[in-house]
Design an enzyme around this catalytic site. Structure first.
Site, PDB file in Angstrom:
ATOM      1  N   VAL A  37       5.590  -5.132  -1.750  1.00 22.52           N
ATOM      2  CA  VAL A  37       6.977  -4.663  -1.667  1.00 22.52           C
ATOM      3  C   VAL A  37       7.804  -5.582  -0.763  1.00 22.52           C
ATOM      4  O   VAL A  37       9.025  -5.668  -0.909  1.00 22.52           O
ATOM      5  CB  VAL A  37       7.050  -3.172  -1.226  1.00 22.52           C
ATOM      6  CG1 VAL A  37       6.770  -3.021   0.260  1.00 22.52           C
ATOM      7  CG2 VAL A  37       8.388  -2.558  -1.591  1.00 22.52           C
ATOM      8  N   TYR A  78       7.781  -9.128 -11.707  1.00 20.65           N
ATOM      9  CA  TYR A  78       6.646  -8.757 -10.848  1.00 20.65           C
ATOM     10  C   TYR A  78       5.325  -9.227 -11.462  1.00 20.65           C
ATOM     11  O   TYR A  78       4.456  -9.745 -10.758  1.00 20.65           O
ATOM     12  CB  TYR A  78       6.668  -7.238 -10.685  1.00 20.65           C
ATOM     13  CG  TYR A  78       5.402  -6.593 -10.198  1.00 20.65           C
ATOM     14  CD1 TYR A  78       5.092  -6.576  -8.847  1.00 20.65           C
ATOM     15  CD2 TYR A  78       4.545  -5.955 -11.092  1.00 20.65           C
ATOM     16  CE1 TYR A  78       3.937  -5.943  -8.392  1.00 20.65           C
ATOM     17  CE2 TYR A  78       3.399  -5.326 -10.645  1.00 20.65           C
ATOM     18  CZ  TYR A  78       3.097  -5.322  -9.295  1.00 20.65           C
ATOM     19  OH  TYR A  78       1.959  -4.701  -8.863  1.00 20.65           O
ATOM     20  N   HIS A  81       4.844 -12.866 -10.769  1.00 22.71           N
ATOM     21  CA  HIS A  81       5.090 -13.316  -9.391  1.00 22.71           C
ATOM     22  C   HIS A  81       3.772 -13.790  -8.773  1.00 22.71           C
ATOM     23  O   HIS A  81       2.735 -13.121  -8.911  1.00 22.71           O
ATOM     24  CB  HIS A  81       5.685 -12.173  -8.568  1.00 22.71           C
ATOM     25  CG  HIS A  81       6.220 -12.607  -7.254  1.00 22.71           C
ATOM     26  ND1 HIS A  81       5.407 -12.884  -6.178  1.00 22.71           N
ATOM     27  CD2 HIS A  81       7.496 -12.824  -6.851  1.00 22.71           C
ATOM     28  CE1 HIS A  81       6.153 -13.237  -5.157  1.00 22.71           C
ATOM     29  NE2 HIS A  81       7.430 -13.222  -5.539  1.00 22.71           N
TER      30      HIS A  81
END
Length: 112
Positions: A37, A78, A81
């Site tokens: 996060v 995401y 990533h």
């Protein structure tokens, strides 16, 4: 009546870790997972919990994770990533079973 939510998308993951994975290693993996996060811009929040159900309907799943993304495109970002790919490489060998559900939170309006 359902009203489609605009914007953010939630991802719910159910994990069943392999029985030979030591609990302290699972805790290390979870700490690394929670740090995503801070590293992935489209990931807006991260929550987890451990199964505490008394109904015995969890089918061996022990951990639940709920991630909130800014959009469906944010999930795609995401997935590729580097921080997520690195976590995946570390975690996947310890996962026996996984369920992933992505959804847009949809308020349900009960007409009177």
């Amino acid at each position: 009546m359902e009203v489609e939510a605009k914007g953010f998308v939630r991802r719910v993951l159910l994990f069943k870790f392999k029985p030979e994975t030591p609990p302290d290693h699972i805790e290390q993996l979870i700490k690394g997972y929670s740090n995503l996060v801070n590293l992935v811009e489209s990931l807006k929040s991260w929550h987890m919990g451990k199964d505490v159900s008394i109904e015995n309907l969890q089918e061996g799943f022990t951990h639940v994770f709920e991630l909130t993304f800014e959009s469906a495109e944010g999930i795609a970002e995401y997935m590729v990533h580097p921080a997520h790919l690195e976590f995946h490489e570390l975690c996947w060998p310890h996962v026996e079973k996984l369920v992933v559900i992505d959804y847009k939170p949809t308020p349900f309006c009960n007409p009177n």
